[in-house]
Design a protein around this motif. Structure first.
Motif, short mmCIF file in Angstrom:
data_model
loop_
_atom_site.label_atom_id
_atom_site.label_comp_id
_atom_site.label_asym_id
_atom_site.label_seq_id
_atom_site.Cartn_x
_atom_site.Cartn_y
_atom_site.Cartn_z
N UNK A 349 19.56 15.42 3.05
CA UNK A 349 18.18 15.87 3.23
C UNK A 349 17.29 15.40 2.09
N UNK A 350 17.84 15.33 0.88
CA UNK A 350 17.02 14.95 -0.27
C UNK A 350 16.65 13.48 -0.23
N UNK A 351 17.57 12.59 0.22
CA UNK A 351 17.25 11.16 0.17
C UNK A 351 16.84 10.58 1.51
N UNK A 352 16.94 11.35 2.60
CA UNK A 352 16.48 10.78 3.87
C UNK A 352 15.68 11.78 4.71
N UNK A 353 15.69 13.05 4.32
CA UNK A 353 14.98 14.06 5.10
C UNK A 353 13.55 14.23 4.62
N UNK A 354 13.38 15.02 3.56
CA UNK A 354 12.05 15.26 3.02
C UNK A 354 11.38 13.96 2.60
N UNK A 355 12.14 13.11 1.88
CA UNK A 355 11.57 11.84 1.42
C UNK A 355 11.20 10.94 2.58
N UNK A 356 11.99 10.97 3.65
CA UNK A 356 11.71 10.13 4.80
C UNK A 356 10.43 10.52 5.53
N UNK A 357 10.15 11.83 5.59
CA UNK A 357 8.91 12.30 6.22
C UNK A 357 7.70 11.79 5.44
N UNK A 358 7.75 11.98 4.12
CA UNK A 358 6.64 11.54 3.28
C UNK A 358 6.51 10.02 3.34
N UNK A 359 7.64 9.31 3.30
CA UNK A 359 7.61 7.85 3.32
C UNK A 359 7.01 7.32 4.60
N UNK A 360 7.39 7.90 5.75
CA UNK A 360 6.90 7.39 7.03
C UNK A 360 5.40 7.57 7.19
N UNK A 361 4.90 8.77 6.86
CA UNK A 361 3.48 9.06 7.07
C UNK A 361 2.63 8.48 5.94
N UNK A 362 2.98 8.79 4.69
CA UNK A 362 2.21 8.28 3.55
C UNK A 362 2.32 6.76 3.45
N UNK A 363 3.55 6.23 3.59
CA UNK A 363 3.74 4.79 3.50
C UNK A 363 3.00 4.05 4.60
N UNK A 364 3.05 4.58 5.82
CA UNK A 364 2.34 3.95 6.93
C UNK A 364 0.84 3.94 6.71
N UNK A 365 0.30 5.04 6.17
CA UNK A 365 -1.14 5.13 5.90
C UNK A 365 -1.56 4.14 4.82
N UNK A 366 -0.78 4.07 3.73
CA UNK A 366 -1.12 3.15 2.64
C UNK A 366 -1.01 1.71 3.12
N UNK A 367 0.06 1.38 3.85
CA UNK A 367 0.27 0.03 4.38
C UNK A 367 -0.90 -0.38 5.27
N UNK A 368 -1.29 0.51 6.16
CA UNK A 368 -2.36 0.21 7.11
C UNK A 368 -3.72 0.04 6.42
N UNK A 369 -3.98 0.84 5.40
CA UNK A 369 -5.32 0.87 4.79
C UNK A 369 -5.46 0.03 3.52
N UNK A 370 -4.37 -0.14 2.76
CA UNK A 370 -4.47 -0.83 1.48
C UNK A 370 -3.49 -1.99 1.34
N UNK A 371 -2.54 -2.10 2.28
CA UNK A 371 -1.59 -3.20 2.25
C UNK A 371 -0.27 -2.83 1.61
N UNK A 372 0.74 -3.66 1.86
CA UNK A 372 2.09 -3.41 1.34
C UNK A 372 2.17 -3.42 -0.18
#
Length: 412
Positions: A349-372
């Motif tokens: 849960x620590x390396x794929x649960x909570x972190x995965x939720x944040x990574x998917x939503x936050x990472x997708x938003x940053x990628x879409x708006x500011x780039x990789x």
């Protein structure tokens, strides 16, 4: 299959050697998940989804895992039969994958993904529990079996990249995932029975999660692991899209995944040879790995040629493999045997649960708006914070005189 002798203090196995089918099980399990984790985002992009939609959809898995991992971890500890629970997870994953790949609307794919991840997300944690159960008392090393997962991930990714580049993500991704998951299920079935003996001193009582998290050092380890794992999860979801955005092919994606995993074999062998079950040594390892994570994400933020990602991905073999190996064994030190499945579920849960939720939503938003590049720069900062945290945690334990007692407890 018949149950084993009832008065042994740990999980036992039948007279048939489990080691060859256990290696094959890990090879095909990790190969199947490599297809899904690495090429499914491309499958979704070809279906018309943007980065934020893909990230949100992939974040369903970590979100569901917050429920699924505790549920399956508790079942494993109560039923005392890790292998049988894994067979059920594999069968559910295989069946539900067919609904995912044939969903005709966004609503349907989101619904089917919830059910799919309920069975799929706990498999890594419980496969580790199963390995530890089979090798318990045999003198065998964890890394000698886990490295077959790395081999399966690397070779499957390279071969899949070649195939998918020529067949397209449809039908390539569904066919490859279904075939490999089916073979994994077969090897799980042919494994000899693995069942913890009926000894009241090892049966998990209620309140397992409270008992495990009552250890403040373990809780701190999990929280710091979330920080380090967020950028790793962002890379796992979006790296393939980054390559194609830079003009790379599907085949290049396969080679990037191959380079990330092929050296894990050597890393696991080195850890098996030189690793010491001392908490102080483990804290140094986690601090070093976090620093290397930061270096890796900084390099990824500077990429202009997709071919360079292949070389940078080689750091994955040291960073992820090192964190995974140390974290799995550290969890086994902190957590009593009766809560083995629960402890590994919490670590997952620590390396794929909570972190995965944040990574998917936050990472997708940053990628879409500011780039990789900006996404990877944020990952660099998080990894540096994690490195400082692990170093501070190690120093605190040292000053408090806790390292020696915990190291002794780890040699149960």
């Amino acid at each position: 299959m018949s149950d084993e002798q009832p008065n042994q203090p740990h999980e036992s196995i039948s007279s048939r050697s489990p080691f060859l089918p256990l290696k094959a099980f890990n090879f095909f399990l990790y190969g199947a998940i490599a297809i899904f984790a690495s090429f499914f985002p491309l499958y979704l992009q070809d279906a018309g989804m943007n980065k934020l939609e893909i990230g949100t959809l992939m974040a369903i898995g970590p979100f569901v895992s917050l429920i699924a991992n505790p549920f399956w971890g508790y079942l494993v500890d109560r039923m005392e039969n890790t292998r049988r629970m894994l067979i059920l997870m594999l069968a559910g994953t295989l069946v539900l994958a067919q609904f995912v790949f044939h969903a005709q609307s966004y609503t349907m794919i989101y619904l089917t993904m919830v059910l799919f991840f309920f069975f799929q997300s706990p498999m890594f944690a419980q496969s580790n529990t199963m390995i530890l159960g089979y090798i318990d008392g045999t003198g065998r090393k964890f890394g000698a079996f886990r490295l077959w997962g790395s081999i399966g991930w690397a070779l499957t990714a390279a071969a899949a990249g070649y195939v998918i580049d020529r067949t397209g993500t449809t039908p390539g991704v569904p066919w490859l995932f279904t075939g490999l998951m089916g073979v994994t299920l077969i090897f799980a079935v042919v494994l000899p029975s693995l069942r913890r003996a009926a000894d009241t001193t090892t049966v998990a009582p209620p309140g397992g999660f409270r008992a495990v998290l009552a250890n403040p050092s373990f809780a701190a380890f999990l929280l710091l692991g979330v920080l380090v794992s967020i950028p790793n999860a962002m890379n796992g979801t979006f790296m393939t899209l980054y390559i194609t955005d830079l003009g790379g092919s599907r085949e290049l994606v396969g080679w990037a995944i191959f380079s990330a995993s092929v050296l894990e074999v050597a890393v696991f062998m080195i850890f098996d040879r030189f690793f010491r079950r001392r908490l102080g040594f483990m804290m140094v390892c986690l601090t070093t790995v976090s620093i290397l994570f930061a270096l890796r994400w900084y390099l990824m933020s500077t990429v202009t040629d997709p071919v360079n990602i292949i070389y940078i991905q080689m750091l994955h073999s040291v960073t992820y493999a090192g964190y995974f190996y140390v974290g799995t064994l550290m969890t086994s030190m902190f957590v009593p045997d009766a809560f083995r499945g629960t402890g590994q579920a919490l670590f997952t849960l620590s390396w794929s649960g909570v972190s995965g939720i944040i990574a998917g939503i936050f990472g997708g938003w940053v990628f879409d708006n500011f780039g990789a590049p900006m996404m990877y720069q944020s990952g660099t900062v998080l990894s540096i914070i994690g490195a400082v945290g692990f170093a501070a945690m190690g120093y605190t334990l040292y000053r408090g005189g806790h390292l020696a007692p915990l190291a002794a407890a780890g040699k149960r």
